[in-house]
Design an enzyme around this catalytic site. Structure first.
Site, PDB file in Angstrom:
ATOM      1  N   GLU A   1     -17.891  -4.739   6.273  1.00 18.90           N
ATOM      2  CA  GLU A   1     -16.466  -4.304   5.869  1.00 18.90           C
ATOM      3  C   GLU A   1     -15.644  -4.869   6.958  1.00 18.90           C
ATOM      4  OE1 GLU A   1     -16.639  -1.203   2.606  1.00 18.90           O
ATOM      5  OE2 GLU A   1     -16.294  -0.245   4.688  1.00 18.90           O
TER       6      GLU A   1
ATOM      7  N   GLY B   1      -8.323  -2.035   2.389  1.00 16.00           N
ATOM      8  CA  GLY B   1      -7.150  -1.172   1.701  1.00 16.00           C
ATOM      9  C   GLY B   1      -5.719  -1.869   2.167  1.00 16.00           C
TER      10      GLY B   1
ATOM     11  N   GLU C   1     -13.372   3.908   9.249  1.00 13.30           N
ATOM     12  CA  GLU C   1     -12.394   4.940   9.555  1.00 13.30           C
ATOM     13  C   GLU C   1     -13.080   5.924  10.424  1.00 13.30           C
ATOM     14  OE1 GLU C   1     -11.651   5.631   5.271  1.00 13.30           O
ATOM     15  OE2 GLU C   1     -10.466   3.326   5.408  1.00 13.30           O
TER      16      GLU C   1
ATOM     17  N   GLY D   1     -13.616   0.748  -2.242  1.00 11.82           N
ATOM     18  CA  GLY D   1     -12.584   1.977  -1.850  1.00 11.82           C
ATOM     19  C   GLY D   1     -11.625   2.310  -2.884  1.00 11.82           C
ATOM     20  N   GLY D   2     -10.475   1.773  -2.532  1.00 17.61           N
ATOM     21  CA  GLY D   2      -9.217   1.878  -3.505  1.00 17.61           C
ATOM     22  C   GLY D   2      -9.657   1.734  -5.113  1.00 17.61           C
TER      23      GLY D   2
ATOM     24  N   HIS E   1     -18.731   4.150   8.527  1.00 17.23           N
ATOM     25  CA  HIS E   1     -17.514   3.449   8.205  1.00 17.23           C
ATOM     26  C   HIS E   1     -16.256   3.427   9.246  1.00 17.23           C
ATOM     27  CE1 HIS E   1     -13.880   2.824   5.888  1.00 17.23           C
ATOM     28  NE2 HIS E   1     -14.606   2.524   4.704  1.00 17.23           N
TER      29      HIS E   1
ATOM     30  N   ASN F   1     -16.354   4.417  -2.970  1.00 15.59           N
ATOM     31  CA  ASN F   1     -16.262   5.266  -1.762  1.00 15.59           C
ATOM     32  C   ASN F   1     -14.889   5.913  -2.071  1.00 15.59           C
ATOM     33  OD1 ASN F   1     -15.439   6.539   0.782  1.00 15.59           O
ATOM     34  ND2 ASN F   1     -15.474   4.669   2.090  1.00 15.59           N
ATOM     35  N   TRP F   2     -14.888   7.190  -2.391  1.00 18.11           N
ATOM     36  CA  TRP F   2     -13.719   7.832  -2.822  1.00 18.11           C
ATOM     37  C   TRP F   2     -12.775   8.482  -1.578  1.00 18.11           C
ATOM     38  CZ3 TRP F   2     -14.671  11.552  -7.448  1.00 18.11           C
ATOM     39  CH2 TRP F   2     -15.341  10.815  -8.663  1.00 18.11           C
ATOM     40  N   LYS F   3     -13.284   8.355  -0.317  1.00 20.47           N
ATOM     41  CA  LYS F   3     -12.773   8.759   0.770  1.00 20.47           C
ATOM     42  C   LYS F   3     -12.018  10.125   0.271  1.00 20.47           C
ATOM     43  CE  LYS F   3     -11.910   3.989   1.987  1.00 20.47           C
ATOM     44  NZ  LYS F   3     -11.173   2.993   2.845  1.00 20.47           N
TER      45      LYS F   3
ATOM     46  N   SER G   1     -10.873  -4.606  -0.165  1.00 23.42           N
ATOM     47  CA  SER G   1     -10.027  -4.917  -1.101  1.00 23.42           C
ATOM     48  C   SER G   1     -10.879  -5.576  -2.189  1.00 23.42           C
ATOM     49  CB  SER G   1      -8.868  -5.950  -0.725  1.00 23.42           C
ATOM     50  OG  SER G   1      -8.109  -4.894   0.307  1.00 23.42           O
TER      51      SER G   1
HETATM   52  P1  PGA Z   1     -11.081  -0.693  -0.209  1.00 24.13           P
HETATM   53  O1  PGA Z   1     -12.059   0.207   0.769  1.00 24.13           O
HETATM   54  O2  PGA Z   1     -11.774  -1.419  -1.209  1.00 24.13           O
HETATM   55  O3  PGA Z   1      -9.720   0.046  -0.399  1.00 24.13           O
HETATM   56  O4  PGA Z   1     -10.540  -1.916   0.797  1.00 24.13           O
HETATM   57  C1  PGA Z   1     -13.379  -0.143   1.163  1.00 24.13           C
HETATM   58  C2  PGA Z   1     -13.840   0.928   1.992  1.00 24.13           C
HETATM   59  O5  PGA Z   1     -13.048   1.301   2.973  1.00 24.13           O
HETATM   60  O6  PGA Z   1     -14.956   1.119   1.880  1.00 24.13           O
END
Ligand code: PGA
Length: 249
Positions: A166, A172, A96, A233-234, A94, A9-11, A212
């Site tokens: 998640e 993050g 967010e 994500g990251g 998600h 997930n590049w966001k 993470s």
């Molecule tokens: P993260 O994000 O790996 O940066 O913790 C995961 C996500 O939000 O899908």
């Protein structure tokens, strides 16, 4: 048989040329395909990325989709539009989006339903925040998210989704849920799905862990019986790290 999946997930990261470079690098670094690989770049990059990757090797996801089919919804992108660009997955719900854009379980339900109607596989996200976990309320929160958004689906439609657990406190933050903590929730999810639908359907459901997840912990997480991969994500913004996670299977 349920599938092992690693999704990135590049966001809201990368400009278009950085995105093309990243996707191409991931594509070139993947030598063995031991799981399904999905990337969810920003929508603006998708058409260009499709030109530089092998779409049999890497599948494309959106990070969201509209809850309605079409019409006067300025700024929204519909499942139908995504499908017409050969996007076959969509991350839905998600944390967010739930937090910053105030998406409710009902909004998420509408999005899941419309994605399935348009032959897009929803990657449905659920998970508790830190206070909910500290109050030992996380099982309730997750069960509610799943019930309110997914349990009106027919068994056939439910069998088309992927679930990502998640925990918000791990996204993050560098704080990963331990493999045992994640396994406990994944097993719980499978149990509630089995009691609502049936054991076969629950057994075939892919449940990804996100929060993470990185090369150093992916192996331990993916080794757990009910963890079928990760939503990353990251670490998905670094081609070497993302591919190292893929290779953790
Ligand atoms: P993260 O994000 O790996 O940066 O913790 C995961 C996500 O939000 O899908």
């Amino acid at each position: 048989m349920r599938k092992n999946i690693v999704a990135g997930n590049w966001k809201m990261n990368t400009n278009i040329s950085e995105g093309i470079t990243l996707a191409k690098k991931v594509n070139d670094l993947i030598t063995e395909k031991n799981c399904d690989i999905i990337i969810a770049p920003p929508l603006t990059h998708i058409s260009e990325i499709q030109k530089v990757i092998d779409e049999k090797k890497i599948f494309i996801s959106s990070q969201n989709c509209a809850s309605t089919q079409n019409g006067a919804y300025t700024g929204e992108i519909s499942a139908q539009m995504l499908k017409s660009m050969s996007v076959n997955y969509s991350i839905i719900g998600h944390s967010e989006r739930r937090d910053y854009f105030k998406e409710s379980n009902i909004d998420v339900k509408e999005k899941v339903t419309i994605a399935i109607k348009n032959n897009i596989t929803p990657i449905f996200c659920c998970g508790e925040d830190l206070t909910q976990r500290e109050r030992n309320n996380h099982f309730n929160v997750i069960e509610n998210q799943i019930k309110e958004s997914l349990f009106d689906l027919s068994a056939i439609d439910f069998s088309k989704i992927i679930i990502a657990y998640e925990p918000i406190w791990a996204i993050g933050t560098g704080k990963t849920a331990s493999a045992d903590q994640a396994q406990e929730i994944h097993k719980f999810i499978r149990t509630i799905v089995a009691s609502k639908y049936n054991v076969d359907l629950a057994d075939n459901l892919s449940i990804l862990y996100g929060g993470s997840c990185k090369p150093s912990n992916a192996k331990e997480l993916f080794a757990k019986e009910d963890i079928d991969g990760g939503l990353i994500g990251g670490a998905s913004l670094n081609a070497e790290d993302f591919v190292a996670i893929i290779n953790a299977f």
